[in-house]
Write a protein that holds these residues in place. Structure first.
Motif, PDB file in Angstrom:
ATOM      1  N   ASP A   4     -17.025  31.802  87.662  1.00 34.06           N
ATOM      2  CA  ASP A   4     -15.658  31.031  87.832  1.00 34.06           C
ATOM      3  C   ASP A   4     -15.854  29.715  86.991  1.00 34.06           C
ATOM      4  N   HIS A   5     -14.849  29.018  86.967  1.00 28.92           N
ATOM      5  CA  HIS A   5     -15.117  27.620  86.176  1.00 28.92           C
ATOM      6  C   HIS A   5     -15.795  26.708  87.347  1.00 28.92           C
ATOM      7  N   PHE A   6     -16.690  25.854  86.777  1.00 27.75           N
ATOM      8  CA  PHE A   6     -17.596  25.298  87.421  1.00 27.75           C
ATOM      9  C   PHE A   6     -18.140  23.878  86.802  1.00 27.75           C
ATOM     10  N   PHE A   7     -18.053  22.900  87.829  1.00 28.25           N
ATOM     11  CA  PHE A   7     -18.317  21.490  87.220  1.00 28.25           C
ATOM     12  C   PHE A   7     -18.916  20.685  88.264  1.00 28.25           C
ATOM     13  N   CYS A   8     -19.736  19.617  88.169  1.00 27.70           N
ATOM     14  CA  CYS A   8     -20.192  18.660  89.045  1.00 27.70           C
ATOM     15  C   CYS A   8     -19.248  17.507  88.971  1.00 27.70           C
ATOM     16  N   SER A   9     -19.106  16.886  90.254  1.00 28.12           N
ATOM     17  CA  SER A   9     -18.329  15.630  90.168  1.00 28.12           C
ATOM     18  C   SER A   9     -18.409  14.881  91.510  1.00 28.12           C
ATOM     19  N   SER A  10     -17.437  13.686  92.083  1.00 27.75           N
ATOM     20  CA  SER A  10     -17.952  13.020  92.847  1.00 27.75           C
ATOM     21  C   SER A  10     -17.248  13.991  94.330  1.00 27.75           C
ATOM     22  N   GLU A  11     -18.069  13.053  95.211  1.00 28.56           N
ATOM     23  CA  GLU A  11     -17.805  14.036  96.848  1.00 28.56           C
ATOM     24  C   GLU A  11     -16.186  14.224  97.129  1.00 28.56           C
ATOM     25  N   ALA A  12     -15.532  13.064  96.983  1.00 34.98           N
ATOM     26  CA  ALA A  12     -14.394  13.000  97.769  1.00 34.98           C
ATOM     27  C   ALA A  12     -13.299  13.844  96.925  1.00 34.98           C
ATOM     28  N   LYS A  13     -13.379  13.753  95.426  1.00 37.84           N
ATOM     29  CA  LYS A  13     -12.316  14.377  94.699  1.00 37.84           C
ATOM     30  C   LYS A  13     -12.853  14.466  93.148  1.00 37.84           C
ATOM     31  N   PRO A  14     -12.484  15.526  92.551  1.00 39.31           N
ATOM     32  CA  PRO A  14     -12.983  15.819  91.011  1.00 39.31           C
ATOM     33  C   PRO A  14     -12.521  14.580  90.217  1.00 39.31           C
ATOM     34  N   LEU A  15     -13.259  14.058  89.663  1.00 37.21           N
ATOM     35  CA  LEU A  15     -12.765  12.846  88.473  1.00 37.21           C
ATOM     36  C   LEU A  15     -12.247  13.726  87.152  1.00 37.21           C
ATOM     37  N   PRO A  16     -11.286  13.009  86.549  1.00 36.68           N
ATOM     38  CA  PRO A  16     -10.636  13.764  85.252  1.00 36.68           C
ATOM     39  C   PRO A  16     -11.632  13.779  84.263  1.00 36.68           C
ATOM     40  N   GLN A  17     -12.444  12.806  83.992  1.00 39.60           N
ATOM     41  CA  GLN A  17     -13.508  12.957  82.983  1.00 39.60           C
ATOM     42  C   GLN A  17     -14.434  14.381  83.169  1.00 39.60           C
ATOM     43  N   ASP A  18     -14.645  14.110  84.711  1.00 38.78           N
ATOM     44  CA  ASP A  18     -15.688  15.512  84.892  1.00 38.78           C
ATOM     45  C   ASP A  18     -15.289  16.804  84.612  1.00 38.78           C
ATOM     46  N   LYS A  19     -13.808  16.892  84.656  1.00 38.89           N
ATOM     47  CA  LYS A  19     -13.178  18.233  84.369  1.00 38.89           C
ATOM     48  C   LYS A  19     -13.504  18.751  82.853  1.00 38.89           C
ATOM     49  N   GLU A  20     -13.889  17.671  82.016  1.00 39.46           N
ATOM     50  CA  GLU A  20     -14.168  17.974  80.470  1.00 39.46           C
ATOM     51  C   GLU A  20     -15.414  18.766  80.616  1.00 39.46           C
ATOM     52  N   TYR A  21     -16.405  18.717  81.691  1.00 41.47           N
ATOM     53  CA  TYR A  21     -17.534  19.491  81.430  1.00 41.47           C
ATOM     54  C   TYR A  21     -17.488  20.788  82.171  1.00 41.47           C
ATOM     55  N   SER A  22     -16.427  21.220  82.679  1.00 39.39           N
ATOM     56  CA  SER A  22     -16.155  22.472  83.316  1.00 39.39           C
ATOM     57  C   SER A  22     -16.234  23.417  82.312  1.00 39.39           C
ATOM     58  N   ILE A  23     -17.361  24.617  82.834  1.00 46.17           N
ATOM     59  CA  ILE A  23     -17.717  25.963  81.994  1.00 46.17           C
ATOM     60  C   ILE A  23     -17.456  27.092  83.090  1.00 46.17           C
ATOM     61  N   SER A  24     -17.282  28.315  82.399  1.00 44.69           N
ATOM     62  CA  SER A  24     -17.523  29.476  83.162  1.00 44.69           C
ATOM     63  C   SER A  24     -18.878  29.619  83.242  1.00 44.69           C
ATOM     64  N   PHE A  25     -19.130  29.762  84.572  1.00 39.53           N
ATOM     65  CA  PHE A  25     -20.563  29.666  85.126  1.00 39.53           C
ATOM     66  C   PHE A  25     -20.779  30.998  86.048  1.00 39.53           C
ATOM     67  N   ARG A  26     -21.975  31.556  85.867  1.00 43.05           N
ATOM     68  CA  ARG A  26     -22.240  32.532  86.828  1.00 43.05           C
ATOM     69  C   ARG A  26     -23.203  31.809  88.104  1.00 43.05           C
ATOM     70  N   PHE A  27     -22.911  32.493  89.192  1.00 44.04           N
ATOM     71  CA  PHE A  27     -23.518  31.880  90.388  1.00 44.04           C
ATOM     72  C   PHE A  27     -23.393  33.027  91.562  1.00 44.04           C
ATOM     73  N   GLY A  28     -24.133  32.892  92.398  1.00 44.18           N
ATOM     74  CA  GLY A  28     -24.193  33.891  93.647  1.00 44.18           C
ATOM     75  C   GLY A  28     -23.278  33.610  94.825  1.00 44.18           C
ATOM     76  N   CYS A  29     -22.328  34.464  95.109  1.00 43.85           N
ATOM     77  CA  CYS A  29     -21.451  34.302  96.108  1.00 43.85           C
ATOM     78  C   CYS A  29     -21.946  34.795  97.461  1.00 43.85           C
ATOM     79  N   GLN A  30     -22.569  33.993  98.156  1.00 43.46           N
ATOM     80  CA  GLN A  30     -23.342  34.532  99.332  1.00 43.46           C
ATOM     81  C   GLN A  30     -22.439  35.189 100.259  1.00 43.46           C
TER      82      GLN A  30
END
Length: 548
Positions: free
Chosen positions: A183-209
């Motif tokens: 899924d689309h995945f990126f790091c950002s702040s705790e409270a809400k995703p910041l607009p500039q951080d969305k620019e670093y979103s990628i399709s990323f593989r992870f484990g859905c526990q």
């Protein structure tokens, strides 16, 4: 949980892991990644098969000249990087990641350089620690971009109903089972995703526990994010997909005295470089002894620095030599670095060193303080008494012992200097202050020394040794960088959020309205490559004129 390897890993094998409360000397249980014939298979989740994502529009002022052999870098440093806050967990630090579209959902993940993979609970996980964790399960039905990885799509786990499933188990009994997802995945702040951080979103593989046991149920963070030198990790994927200019990241840990679901700020993470705005000393570099897997340093010496006057927690040498004493801990360097070596592991709370150091450390402690070493027993002390304890100084082999940069190893904080290390003055000195290796328990109002001498080979520099430093994990250049810092996210937060928060302004244009803090990362002299100068016999001013 905390990841701790018992042997040097191949690049496609998941590490052995142990709980926070158990010493890494306990017998490990290897994680089980099962194939269709029920034999152990490679723990290989190739994110690289996903489609490339477009790179964000960002400045490109990165390193223009570097080699694995350690030639001097020149031309500027890491202007293309993403900075995000870290929070205090139960003995760990975690980041906030945002997953899915059109509305990203938050999960919190332990940042762990001792692990390869990222995983967190998703629906319909049952009894997966939701009452303890910071967030609800990731609801896959709310994301239009979520998909499970099919068995035909590079699945190295166990194929179950055409879904790729893998698991990981831990020696004290914790385990999880997950479905390989994307899924689309990126790091950002705790409270809400910041607009500039969305620019670093990628399709990323992870484990859905889908199933958890043990400590994974009761930890504060929802899941775990592997940050080792491995192809499945987020920094590496951001780099190969063009979002980050360099394959590296840094983490800076501080210690919060509490933790909560609302989050307690406790550090900074920068993906793609190091954010020097919060540094109090220059970045100095130790050699990474492994080409991939865990970040491994070579420990040459350990000292106890004791001073009754300055009580300095820095690697900076007091100018008045009468203000302090430096006591060498006798060590067998070969044994201290044997086996897997000494790794820098952000997912291990405490520091574990070779057992052969135990008696020599106790002797040096008695010599430096006049008191017996309390080992790892809880003791009642005041803050002032803790501050009077020695600072542990760990000497690490330099990345480039003969660098031609203009930093004087006798003047720059973090270098060993010629007085301490005549043959290798550019070795790194890592200062571990008593405020970091002595852990305070507010319930008992006692302190416990969290430096352990238990390992039969190698060791671990855990989170308590990392605290007070911004540490650059530079897979690209095979090195680990150390710069002293208070690790205060608020010191860079204002600059990061310039133009954000005005709901009446279009979010795609709001960041163009103001200039941020200038990002010159080193002095003018540090950026001059003298071999390119026109007249090598000219004076310094002429050199600079031609170079600039």
């Amino acid at each position: 949980p905390t990841a701790y390897p018992t042997t040097a890993p191949p690049t496609t094998t998941s590490p052995t892991t142990l709980p926070l409360t158990v010493s890494p000397t306990d017998p490990p249980t290897l994680p089980q990644i099962e194939s269709e014939n029920n034999e152990q298979a490679e723990a290989h989740l190739p994110n690289s098969v996903d489609d490339d994502d477009g790179a964000p529009e960002s400045s490109s002022g990165g390193v223009t000249g570097s080699t694995p052999e350690g030639n001097t870098m020149h031309g500027g440093l890491y202007n293309s990087f993403q900075t995000a806050p870290l929070s205090q967990g139960v003995g760990t630090h975690y980041a906030s990641v945002w997953i899915g579209t059109p509305t990203p959902q938050r999960s919190t993940v332990i940042v762990d350089t001792g692990s390869h993979f990222t995983a967190f609970p998703c629906t319909p996980c049952i009894d997966c620690g939701e009452i303890y964790h910071t967030d609800n399960y990731f609801d896959t039905s709310l994301s239009v971009s979520y998909e499970e990885v099919s068995c035909a799509d590079h699945c190295s786990g166990k194929c179950v109903n055409n879904h790729c499933q893998f698991s990981q188990s831990y020696s004290e009994g914790s385990s999880w089972i997950a479905t390989l997802s994307r899924d689309h995945f990126f790091c950002s702040s705790e409270a809400k995703p910041l607009p500039q951080d969305k620019e670093y979103s990628i399709s990323f593989r992870f484990g859905c526990q889908t199933h958890l046991t043990g400590l994974f149920n009761k930890q504060l963070a929802d899941g775990i994010m592997g940050m080792s030198a491995h192809e499945t990790t987020l920094p590496h994927q951001l780099n190969i997909k063009g979002k980050l200019e360099h394959d590296m990241f840094s983490m800076c840990f501080s210690r919060g005295l509490s933790h909560s679901k609302e989050g307690v700020s406790a550090g900074i993470m920068a993906l793609g470089g190091a954010d020097t705005r919060h540094h109090t000393s220059p970045m100095v570099y130790a050699r990474n002894m492994k080409a991939s897997g865990w970040y491994t340093v070579f420990v040459k010496n350990i000292y106890l620095r004791h001073d009754d006057v300055l009580r300095s927690t820095s690697a900076e040498t007091p100018k008045n030599l009468r203000d302090y004493t430096l006591t060498l801990v006798s060590a067998d360097v070969g044994r201290m670095n044997s086996g897997k070596g000494v790794i820098v592991d952000s997912g291990t709370t405490d520091t574990y060193l070779h057992s052969s150091l135990r008696s020599s450390f106790a002797k040096a402690w008695k010599e430096a303080t006049g008191n017996e070493w309390s080992k790892n027993k809880a003791v009642t002390m005041t803050e002032d008494e803790v501050a009077e304890l020695p600072t542990i100084m760990i000497q690490l082999e330099a990345f480039d012992s003969k660098s031609s940069d203009m930093m004087d190893p006798n003047e720059v904080v973090g270098f060993a200097g010629s007085d301490l290390s005549r043959d290798s003055p550019r070795d790194v000195l890592l200062a571990v202050s008593p405020q970091h290796y002595m852990e305070y328990d507010p319930q008992s109002e006692q302190y416990t020394n969290r430096i352990y001498f238990t390992e039969s080979s190698g060791g671990v520099l855990g989170a308590n040794a990392m605290m007070g430093h911004d540490i650059l994990f530079d897979w690209e250049n095979k090195r680990v960088g150390f710069a002293e810092s208070q690790c205060d996210y608020s010191s860079v937060d204002e600059a990061i959020e310039v133009g954000v928060g005005n709901s009446d302004v279009d979010e795609h244009n709001s960041l163009d309205c103001e200039l941020g803090v200038p990002s010159i990362k080193s002095s003018c002299l540090d950026n001059v490559k003298f071999s390119d100068c026109v007249d090598p016999d000219a004076d310094l001013v002429s050199h600079l004129f031609h170079a600039l």
